[in-house]
Design a protein around this motif. Structure first.
Motif, PDB file in Angstrom:
ATOM      1  N   THR A  12     -10.920  -8.939  11.136  1.00 28.84           N
ATOM      2  CA  THR A  12      -9.461  -8.896  11.256  1.00 28.84           C
ATOM      3  C   THR A  12      -8.860  -8.071  10.119  1.00 28.84           C
ATOM      4  N   THR A  13      -9.391  -8.264   8.917  1.00 24.00           N
ATOM      5  CA  THR A  13      -8.891  -7.498   7.775  1.00 24.00           C
ATOM      6  C   THR A  13      -9.159  -6.002   7.976  1.00 24.00           C
ATOM      7  N   LEU A  14     -10.375  -5.673   8.425  1.00 28.49           N
ATOM      8  CA  LEU A  14     -10.701  -4.259   8.646  1.00 28.49           C
ATOM      9  C   LEU A  14      -9.837  -3.671   9.765  1.00 28.49           C
ATOM     10  N   ASP A  15      -9.585  -4.465  10.813  1.00 27.89           N
ATOM     11  CA  ASP A  15      -8.719  -3.979  11.895  1.00 27.89           C
ATOM     12  C   ASP A  15      -7.332  -3.617  11.361  1.00 27.89           C
ATOM     13  N   MET A  16      -6.822  -4.416  10.446  1.00 25.74           N
ATOM     14  CA  MET A  16      -5.496  -4.119   9.871  1.00 25.74           C
ATOM     15  C   MET A  16      -5.577  -2.898   8.974  1.00 25.74           C
ATOM     16  N   LEU A  17      -6.690  -2.768   8.264  1.00 24.97           N
ATOM     17  CA  LEU A  17      -6.888  -1.607   7.397  1.00 24.97           C
ATOM     18  C   LEU A  17      -6.919  -0.319   8.223  1.00 24.97           C
ATOM     19  N   ALA A  44      -4.778  -3.490  14.151  1.00 17.69           N
ATOM     20  CA  ALA A  44      -4.032  -4.741  14.229  1.00 17.69           C
ATOM     21  C   ALA A  44      -2.890  -4.658  13.224  1.00 17.69           C
ATOM     22  N   ARG A  45      -1.799  -5.307  13.558  1.00 20.30           N
ATOM     23  CA  ARG A  45      -0.646  -5.270  12.668  1.00 20.30           C
ATOM     24  C   ARG A  45      -0.590  -6.570  11.871  1.00 20.30           C
ATOM     25  N   PRO A  46      -0.400  -6.478  10.547  1.00 18.22           N
ATOM     26  CA  PRO A  46      -0.353  -7.701   9.745  1.00 18.22           C
ATOM     27  C   PRO A  46       0.858  -8.555  10.124  1.00 18.22           C
ATOM     28  N   SER A  47       0.693  -9.881  10.066  1.00 14.77           N
ATOM     29  CA  SER A  47       1.846 -10.760  10.258  1.00 14.77           C
ATOM     30  C   SER A  47       2.788 -10.590   9.071  1.00 14.77           C
ATOM     31  N   THR A  48       2.221 -10.596   7.872  1.00 12.55           N
ATOM     32  CA  THR A  48       2.983 -10.243   6.672  1.00 12.55           C
ATOM     33  C   THR A  48       2.053  -9.486   5.736  1.00 12.55           C
ATOM     34  N   GLY A  49       2.641  -8.868   4.745  1.00 15.58           N
ATOM     35  CA  GLY A  49       1.840  -8.122   3.782  1.00 15.58           C
ATOM     36  C   GLY A  49       1.768  -6.650   4.151  1.00 15.58           C
ATOM     37  N   SER A  50       1.144  -5.860   3.292  1.00 12.00           N
ATOM     38  CA  SER A  50       1.111  -4.432   3.555  1.00 12.00           C
ATOM     39  C   SER A  50      -0.269  -3.851   3.303  1.00 12.00           C
ATOM     40  N   VAL A  51      -0.511  -2.720   3.970  1.00 11.43           N
ATOM     41  CA  VAL A  51      -1.772  -2.001   3.858  1.00 11.43           C
ATOM     42  C   VAL A  51      -1.461  -0.561   3.466  1.00 11.43           C
ATOM     43  N   ARG A  52      -2.128  -0.063   2.453  1.00 18.03           N
ATOM     44  CA  ARG A  52      -2.002   1.351   2.087  1.00 18.03           C
ATOM     45  C   ARG A  52      -3.396   1.937   1.946  1.00 18.03           C
ATOM     46  N   THR A  82      -4.611   8.070  -9.724  1.00 18.31           N
ATOM     47  CA  THR A  82      -4.349   6.640  -9.853  1.00 18.31           C
ATOM     48  C   THR A  82      -4.115   5.975  -8.499  1.00 18.31           C
ATOM     49  N   THR A  83      -3.918   6.774  -7.424  1.00 14.95           N
ATOM     50  CA  THR A  83      -3.717   6.174  -6.114  1.00 14.95           C
ATOM     51  C   THR A  83      -5.007   5.499  -5.667  1.00 14.95           C
ATOM     52  N   PRO A  84      -4.981   4.207  -5.412  1.00 11.27           N
ATOM     53  CA  PRO A  84      -6.217   3.554  -4.969  1.00 11.27           C
ATOM     54  C   PRO A  84      -6.573   3.965  -3.549  1.00 11.27           C
ATOM     55  N   ALA A  85      -7.858   3.891  -3.233  1.00 12.05           N
ATOM     56  CA  ALA A  85      -8.293   4.207  -1.873  1.00 12.05           C
ATOM     57  C   ALA A  85      -7.718   3.191  -0.893  1.00 12.05           C
ATOM     58  N   VAL A  86      -7.755   1.933  -1.312  1.00 11.43           N
ATOM     59  CA  VAL A  86      -7.260   0.857  -0.454  1.00 11.43           C
ATOM     60  C   VAL A  86      -6.384  -0.052  -1.295  1.00 11.43           C
ATOM     61  N   GLU A  87      -5.250  -0.398  -0.764  1.00 12.33           N
ATOM     62  CA  GLU A  87      -4.421  -1.401  -1.435  1.00 12.33           C
ATOM     63  C   GLU A  87      -3.868  -2.363  -0.394  1.00 12.33           C
ATOM     64  N   LEU A  88      -4.418  -3.561  -0.401  1.00 10.86           N
ATOM     65  CA  LEU A  88      -3.944  -4.619   0.488  1.00 10.86           C
ATOM     66  C   LEU A  88      -3.129  -5.581  -0.356  1.00 10.86           C
ATOM     67  N   THR A 138      -4.672 -19.087  11.259  1.00  9.29           N
ATOM     68  CA  THR A 138      -4.488 -18.058  10.252  1.00  9.29           C
ATOM     69  C   THR A 138      -5.844 -17.417   9.969  1.00  9.29           C
ATOM     70  N   ALA A 139      -6.004 -16.179  10.465  1.00 10.88           N
ATOM     71  CA  ALA A 139      -7.304 -15.506  10.329  1.00 10.88           C
ATOM     72  C   ALA A 139      -7.453 -14.895   8.945  1.00 10.88           C
ATOM     73  N   VAL A 140      -6.347 -14.341   8.437  1.00 11.39           N
ATOM     74  CA  VAL A 140      -6.352 -13.756   7.096  1.00 11.39           C
ATOM     75  C   VAL A 140      -5.167 -14.351   6.347  1.00 11.39           C
ATOM     76  N   ASP A 141      -5.416 -14.821   5.145  1.00 18.05           N
ATOM     77  CA  ASP A 141      -4.445 -15.693   4.488  1.00 18.05           C
ATOM     78  C   ASP A 141      -4.050 -15.152   3.105  1.00 18.05           C
ATOM     79  N   GLY A 142      -3.056 -14.281   3.080  1.00 16.81           N
ATOM     80  CA  GLY A 142      -2.536 -13.803   1.803  1.00 16.81           C
ATOM     81  C   GLY A 142      -3.548 -13.043   0.967  1.00 16.81           C
ATOM     82  N   LEU A 143      -4.252 -12.133   1.606  1.00 14.56           N
ATOM     83  CA  LEU A 143      -5.347 -11.437   0.935  1.00 14.56           C
ATOM     84  C   LEU A 143      -4.834 -10.178   0.215  1.00 14.56           C
TER      85      LEU A 143
END
Lengths: 306, 258
Positions: free
Chosen positions: A48-53, A57-65, A4-10, A21-26
């Protein structure tokens, strides 16, 4: 690891550079084994999203798993690997040396000869990177990304600047590799690429997801389909009254119905009229793309993402 | 799923490994430009400026050719270690550092590889200069060869740190083109090309505080018999610390940059 663990969870991913704001609450969830295209115009926030993934790059807010881990851990464990758009190669090294040097960084790398073969660059193994074409360099980056046998492969506009043949060779290598279970996420602004190689398209504009679904679903969202049939004396009023119908046009014995729900129109025509020679065509992805990434249509569609 | 999956692991020692160190050294050794400045030029300098002094002696009876040979060995070593450390500038400019962030390699392991590559080059520079000197008839006691060589080599660590510092300061592919002249001027102030005593008094005073002075004095002291002066030792230590600290700060900024 539970399946059940997703490959990507943004989750609520935001990246600001000063006032921009390059990425906005995605938010995005990709299951293991999916092949997903990240489609959007330049400056939409894809890279920018892929860089955080990837932990670049570090997200301003939000999380990446990534498979439940932080990007840094996923990279260190070889769970995620990436083919970047450009740069990142030392010109004075040969193709084989570059791969070998990268292989030496992983405790259990795939054999160098194997990844060269899978990327289709065995014949240029001894060539200096500086002498390789853009397409060859890109396949070299792909070979390097294969070394840890990653569960998630990220490709950032991998065929930018390649000619048609280079693009085809590159995707042939990717497809040949398509190991069962490997998750692939690629960014592109080539619509045909998204259409041809992805199971799912995530359309992004101004740092937000504006559409998310199968290729067919995304096309439908913006464009609907055109139903065409031979039907002398068509009843335009009752056709226009069907759910999801946008326009009805009669040309001689031919009727053309533009509709979001083409199935409903087809069912009606075949069951309740004497229509024959029925054809359903979708508007091409280019139209869908333009409709979704420009103007206000995209904002209205946000609620209909999956 | 029927396939057996190997548990995923991190590499030992942050990804530092000897095969890659050897690959790095081989990379440098096939760069003709680097080889010319590190190995050929100091040797040619010796033939041009050292050999004509054959037969002449210092005040303590030691050969002038030995004095010049040791000075040029220091010069070769400092150019070698600077260019070794300066490789990070090229690799940052070409995006390789960013590429490495997509691998398990730890930044500290990367820097360790660069320093060891630089020091290997530095050792090679000292050895080549000494071999040229020996072949040309420089005669010194065994302990002088050994101690001077070690001092020239180990002292060049200052410049490995200097190269890293510049490398993290300016990501440029042609970093050595502008470092070359700077190194030549520093070598001048370090007394590597002409003895400091021939310079004007004020220049001599300034020279004591420049980064080549200490390593030059230390490397020649076994020959001149002056011993390791406190000033020379302090010079080497302080400059190593200064460049090392500067490089570490910039390095941290670089690895945290997002």
């Amino acid at each position: 690891m539970p399946t059940t663990t997703p490959a990507v969870e943004l989750t609520g991913l935001t990246k600001r550079y000063g006032a921009v704001t390059a990425v906005d609450g995605l938010s995005l969830r990709i299951e293991a084994g999916e092949v997903v295209a990240f489609l959007g115009p330049n400056g939409a926030g894809k890279t920018t999203t892929l860089d955080m993934l990837l932990g670049l790059a570090r997200p301003s807010t939000g999380s990446v798993r990534v498979y439940g881990d932080t990007p840094t851990d996923a990279v260190a464990l070889g769970r995620i690997a990436a083919v970047m758009q450009s740069g990142g190669l030392l010109k004075d090294m040969t193709v084989a040396e570059t791969v070998r040097m990268t292989a030496n960084l992983y405790p259990h790398a795939r054999p160098v000869a194997e990844v060269l073969d899978r990327a289709g660059i065995t014949d240029i193994a001894g060539r200096r990177v500086a002498k390789c074409s853009g397409g060859q360099q890109q396949r070299l980056r792909f070979a390097m990304a294969l070394l840890p046998d990653p569960d998630l492969m990220v490709l950032d506009e991998p065929t930018t600047g390649m000619d048609v043949e280079g693009r085809r060779d590159f995707w042939t290598a990717i497809r040949r590799d398509a190991r069962a279970g490997r998750t692939v996420l690629f960014a592109t602004h080539y619509l045909e690429e998204a259409d041809a190689y992805a199971d799912r398209i995530v359309l992004i504009r101004q740092g937000r997801i504006v559409a998310d679904g199968t290729t067919a679903e995304v096309k439908n969202l913006a464009a609907g389909r055109l139903v065409r049939a031979t039907l002398p004396g068509a009843d335009q009023v009752s056709l226009a009254g069907l759910p999801g119908v946008e326009s009805v046009e009669v040309r001689g014995d031919t009727v053309l119905v533009q509709a979001a729900d083409s199935d409903e129109v087809a069912r009606y025509l075949l069951n309740h009229t004497s229509a024959r020679d029925l054809e359903i065509t979708s508007r091409n992805l280019e139209d869908a793309f333009l409709a979704l990434t420009t103007g206000t249509a995209a904002d209205e569609l946000q609620g209909s993402t999956r | 799923m029927t396939t057996t999956v190997m548990p995923r692991q991190r590499p030992a020692m942050g990804g530092f490994n000897v095969p890659n160190l050897l690959l790095e050294i081989r990379r440098v050794l096939r760069n003709r430009r680097t080889l010319f400045f590190i190995l050929v030029m100091p040797a040619v300098f010796f033939l041009l400026f050292g050999l004509p002094n054959k037969g002449q002696s210092l005040d303590n009876g030691a050969p002038v050719t030995g004095y010049i040979m040791i000075s040029l060995a220091v010069y070769g070593a400092m150019v070698a270690t600077t260019s070794g450390g300066g490789m990070v500038a090229v690799e940052r400019a070409q995006g390789w550092s960013r590429q490495l962030r997509l691998t398990p390699l730890r930044p500290a392991a990367y820097v360790a590889t660069k320093v060891l590559t630089a020091m290997t080059l530095g050792l090679l520079a000292v050895l080549v200069e000494f071999v040229v000197g020996a072949v040309c008839g420089v005669s010194m006691p065994a302990h002088v060869w050994l101690l001077s060589g070690l001092a020239a080599w180990l002292g060049s660590l200052v410049f490995a740190a200097f190269g890293l510092f510049v490398g993290y300061l300016a990501p440029a592919e042609n970093v050595m083109q502008f470092l070359g002249p700077i190194l030549a001027i520093l070598a001048m102030f370090g007394g590597l090309f002409v003895p400091l005593e021939v310079l004007p008094e004020v220049m001599q005073q300034i020279a004591r505080f420049t980064p080549v002075y200490g390593v030059g004095e230390l490397a020649r002291s076994p020959l001149t018999g002056t011993g390791a002066t406190a000033g020379a030792v302090a010079n080497v230590v302080l400059w190593t610390v200064a460049f090392g600290f500067g490089a570490a700060r910039l390095f941290r900024r670089d690895t945290q940059r997002v």
